[in-house]
Motif scaffolding. Structure first.
Motif, PDB file in Angstrom:
ATOM      1  N   ALA A 169       0.836  -1.194   0.000  1.00 26.61           N
ATOM      2  CA  ALA A 169       0.000   0.000   0.000  1.00 26.61           C
ATOM      3  C   ALA A 169       0.874   1.249   0.000  1.00 26.61           C
ATOM      4  N   ASP A 170       0.536   2.189  -0.864  1.00 31.61           N
ATOM      5  CA  ASP A 170       1.297   3.436  -0.983  1.00 31.61           C
ATOM      6  C   ASP A 170       0.320   4.607  -0.951  1.00 31.61           C
ATOM      7  N   PRO A 171       0.209   5.262   0.227  1.00 35.03           N
ATOM      8  CA  PRO A 171      -0.777   6.339   0.394  1.00 35.03           C
ATOM      9  C   PRO A 171      -0.654   7.444  -0.653  1.00 35.03           C
ATOM     10  N   SER A 172       0.575   7.775  -1.035  1.00 34.16           N
ATOM     11  CA  SER A 172       0.740   8.895  -1.968  1.00 34.16           C
ATOM     12  C   SER A 172       0.182   8.560  -3.355  1.00 34.16           C
ATOM     13  N   ALA A 173       0.229   7.280  -3.726  1.00 32.86           N
ATOM     14  CA  ALA A 173      -0.294   6.886  -5.035  1.00 32.86           C
ATOM     15  C   ALA A 173      -1.825   6.769  -5.021  1.00 32.86           C
ATOM     16  N   ALA A 174      -2.413   6.643  -3.830  1.00 30.27           N
ATOM     17  CA  ALA A 174      -3.865   6.421  -3.725  1.00 30.27           C
ATOM     18  C   ALA A 174      -4.657   7.599  -4.284  1.00 30.27           C
ATOM     19  N   ALA A 175      -4.211   8.811  -3.968  1.00 31.79           N
ATOM     20  CA  ALA A 175      -4.919  10.009  -4.439  1.00 31.79           C
ATOM     21  C   ALA A 175      -4.858  10.088  -5.964  1.00 31.79           C
ATOM     22  N   GLN A 176      -3.696   9.743  -6.497  1.00 33.16           N
ATOM     23  CA  GLN A 176      -3.500   9.757  -7.953  1.00 33.16           C
ATOM     24  C   GLN A 176      -4.445   8.750  -8.630  1.00 33.16           C
ATOM     25  N   ASP A 177      -4.489   7.539  -8.110  1.00 36.17           N
ATOM     26  CA  ASP A 177      -5.389   6.513  -8.662  1.00 36.17           C
ATOM     27  C   ASP A 177      -6.849   6.956  -8.569  1.00 36.17           C
ATOM     28  N   ALA A 178      -7.189   7.575  -7.434  1.00 34.72           N
ATOM     29  CA  ALA A 178      -8.566   8.028  -7.235  1.00 34.72           C
ATOM     30  C   ALA A 178      -8.935   9.079  -8.281  1.00 34.72           C
ATOM     31  N   MET A 179      -7.988   9.951  -8.597  1.00 28.59           N
ATOM     32  CA  MET A 179      -8.191  10.972  -9.631  1.00 28.59           C
ATOM     33  C   MET A 179      -8.477  10.304 -10.977  1.00 28.59           C
ATOM     34  N   ILE A 180      -7.681   9.283 -11.288  1.00 32.39           N
ATOM     35  CA  ILE A 180      -7.851   8.562 -12.560  1.00 32.39           C
ATOM     36  C   ILE A 180      -9.236   7.905 -12.609  1.00 32.39           C
ATOM     37  N   LEU A 181      -9.642   7.289 -11.518  1.00 31.36           N
ATOM     38  CA  LEU A 181     -10.966   6.656 -11.454  1.00 31.36           C
ATOM     39  C   LEU A 181     -12.070   7.699 -11.661  1.00 31.36           C
ATOM     40  N   TRP A 182     -11.873   8.849 -11.018  1.00 29.14           N
ATOM     41  CA  TRP A 182     -12.879   9.902 -11.114  1.00 29.14           C
ATOM     42  C   TRP A 182     -12.999  10.391 -12.559  1.00 29.14           C
ATOM     43  N   GLU A 183     -11.837  10.626 -13.197  1.00 32.76           N
ATOM     44  CA  GLU A 183     -11.845  11.047 -14.609  1.00 32.76           C
ATOM     45  C   GLU A 183     -12.502   9.981 -15.482  1.00 32.76           C
ATOM     46  N   ALA A 184     -12.205   8.713 -15.168  1.00 30.30           N
ATOM     47  CA  ALA A 184     -12.750   7.614 -15.973  1.00 30.30           C
ATOM     48  C   ALA A 184     -14.270   7.571 -15.874  1.00 30.30           C
ATOM     49  N   CYS A 185     -14.796   8.016 -14.736  1.00 30.01           N
ATOM     50  CA  CYS A 185     -16.254   8.062 -14.584  1.00 30.01           C
ATOM     51  C   CYS A 185     -16.851   9.286 -15.286  1.00 30.01           C
ATOM     52  N   GLN A 186     -16.027  10.303 -15.549  1.00 25.51           N
ATOM     53  CA  GLN A 186     -16.524  11.479 -16.265  1.00 25.51           C
ATOM     54  C   GLN A 186     -16.453  11.269 -17.778  1.00 25.51           C
ATOM     55  N   GLN A 187     -15.339  10.706 -18.230  1.00 28.21           N
ATOM     56  CA  GLN A 187     -15.041  10.771 -19.666  1.00 28.21           C
ATOM     57  C   GLN A 187     -15.368   9.509 -20.452  1.00 28.21           C
ATOM     58  N   LYS A 188     -15.230   8.369 -19.808  1.00 29.37           N
ATOM     59  CA  LYS A 188     -15.710   7.113 -20.405  1.00 29.37           C
ATOM     60  C   LYS A 188     -15.127   6.754 -21.770  1.00 29.37           C
ATOM     61  N   THR A 189     -13.957   7.242 -22.109  1.00 24.51           N
ATOM     62  CA  THR A 189     -13.344   6.816 -23.379  1.00 24.51           C
ATOM     63  C   THR A 189     -12.796   5.406 -23.189  1.00 24.51           C
ATOM     64  N   GLY A 190     -12.457   4.758 -24.291  1.00 24.31           N
ATOM     65  CA  GLY A 190     -11.872   3.420 -24.209  1.00 24.31           C
ATOM     66  C   GLY A 190     -10.638   3.407 -23.330  1.00 24.31           C
ATOM     67  N   GLU A 191      -9.835   4.455 -23.464  1.00 24.73           N
ATOM     68  CA  GLU A 191      -8.594   4.533 -22.698  1.00 24.73           C
ATOM     69  C   GLU A 191      -8.896   4.664 -21.201  1.00 24.73           C
ATOM     70  N   HIS A 192      -9.911   5.459 -20.882  1.00 25.81           N
ATOM     71  CA  HIS A 192     -10.290   5.623 -19.475  1.00 25.81           C
ATOM     72  C   HIS A 192     -10.813   4.314 -18.896  1.00 25.81           C
ATOM     73  N   LYS A 193     -11.625   3.604 -19.682  1.00 21.60           N
ATOM     74  CA  LYS A 193     -12.145   2.308 -19.207  1.00 21.60           C
ATOM     75  C   LYS A 193     -10.984   1.371 -18.907  1.00 21.60           C
ATOM     76  N   ASN A 194      -9.983   1.445 -19.761  1.00 19.78           N
ATOM     77  CA  ASN A 194      -8.825   0.586 -19.608  1.00 19.78           C
ATOM     78  C   ASN A 194      -8.067   0.896 -18.328  1.00 19.78           C
ATOM     79  N   MET A 195      -7.873   2.177 -18.052  1.00 22.39           N
ATOM     80  CA  MET A 195      -7.154   2.581 -16.835  1.00 22.39           C
ATOM     81  C   MET A 195      -7.952   2.195 -15.589  1.00 22.39           C
ATOM     82  N   LEU A 196      -9.273   2.359 -15.696  1.00 24.37           N
ATOM     83  CA  LEU A 196     -10.171   2.004 -14.600  1.00 24.37           C
ATOM     84  C   LEU A 196     -10.007   0.531 -14.232  1.00 24.37           C
ATOM     85  N   GLN A 197     -10.098  -0.345 -15.238  1.00 26.54           N
ATOM     86  CA  GLN A 197     -10.000  -1.775 -14.922  1.00 26.54           C
ATOM     87  C   GLN A 197      -8.577  -2.163 -14.512  1.00 26.54           C
TER      88      GLN A 197
END
Length: 325
Positions: A169-197
């Protein structure tokens, strides 16, 4: 101790004073009588743990020169047969068997693929792939590749690699991942879906706990609600299953059982699969979560919907009518 939130418990334990030869004899008598003594089968096979059942099967073969599974299949029918035969497989073989039928049946059973692949550990996935290859002479990943499609397939393929980080577990990376998940829920492109999974399939459970917390902080929304809003179909179901398993696996299975019993008019296959697969891992905890969440006991609901020896076998796997659940 049943009280602690974290005491995870099954319902089936090794039987004390276990005598495989005597059990094999009793089973032989029950299966060879004029009418099959189904109660004897239930009493023995649901009251022994899986490794003991395998020893019974060995003793049975030595004694009668026949295969116990084949004899069960020949003498039993319908769902009762599925339960008794299912109890005889080692866990990885049972999962492999279920996946094979889900992939190779007339219709692909996506919910079965989701249940198994979203919830098993790396070690379990590895053993399932070995069993699948041995039993069906096929590669599980190739079969997933050919029988499913789209981002749903990509996510299943990723889970089937069994390469999730463990314990890290790396707390500093958690916020970054959460940002990516949040963007993936906004933008829904193929690339975002890929990062999400990729995040949901590869980060450790410990890491994802922190990511989901951060996601809540950033978005003011629960990750499950966000996924449900943004995505649909089996891709969405699979992502939610992964999240729920990270948060609390027994709750996930309680939810799946409730759905299978109430929304699908007692979907036998799902009920059987979950009860057998979780019986030595966390079924008692699943029963607690079920009662806490739905107000009725799993025991009560099975009694209400199943009948005969099939009902008796399922209730025996649930292990007695514990008062509270």
């Amino acid at each position: 101790n049943f009280c602690g939130k974290y005491s995870i418990q099954g319902t089936i334990f090794p039987a004390p004073n276990f005598n495989p030869i005597m059990d094999a004899q009793l089973l032989g008598g029950a299966l060879q009588g004029i009418s099959c003594e189904k109660d004897v089968l239930i009493d023995i096979l649901t009251q022994r743990c899986n490794s003991q059942r395998l020893m019974i099967a060995e003793a049975y073969r030595d004694m009668y020169g026949r295969d116990l599974i084949a004899d069960l299949k020949e003498n039993l029918s319908h769902h009762f047969k599925e339960v008794m035969v299912g109890l005889m497989y080692p866990p990885a073989s049972y999962d492999a068997h279920e996946l094979w039928h889900a992939l190779k049946g007339v219709d692909t059973e996506e919910k079965c693929l989701i249940d198994i692949l979203a919830s098993r550990s790396n070690m379990e996935i590895y053993q399932i792939k070995e069993a699948y290859l041995m039993q069906y002479n096929n590669d599980l990943q190739q079969d997933i590749d050919s029988e499913t499609s789209g981002h749903f397939r990509d996510t299943l393929m990723n889970l089937a690699q069994g390469t999730r980080m463990e314990g890290f577990a790396d707390p500093s990376a958690a916020a970054q991942d959460a940002m990516i998940l949040w963007e993936a829920c906004q933008q829904k492109t193929g690339e975002h879906k890929n990062m999400l999974q990729m995040i949901l399939c590869n980060r450790s459970y410990q890491q994802l706990w922190m990511v989901f917390q951060e996601f809540q902080n950033i978005s003011g929304q629960d990750i499950v609600d966000a996924i449900n809003e943004c995505y649909d179909g089996y891709f969405q179901e699979l992502l939610v299953a992964i999240v729920l398993c990270v948060q609390d696996k027994p709750s996930y299975f309680a939810y799946r059982l409730y759905n299978a019993i109430h929304d699908f008019g007692f979907h036998n296959k799902t009920v059987i699969r979950i009860l057998i697969a979780r019986s030595e891992i966390d079924l008692m905890t699943i029963r607690q979560r079920y009662k806490e969440r739905y107000g009725k006991s799993l025991f009560h609901d099975i009694k209400h919907f199943a009948s005969g020896h099939y009902e008796s076998a399922l209730l025996a796997i649930c292990a007695g009518d514990a008062e509270e659940y």
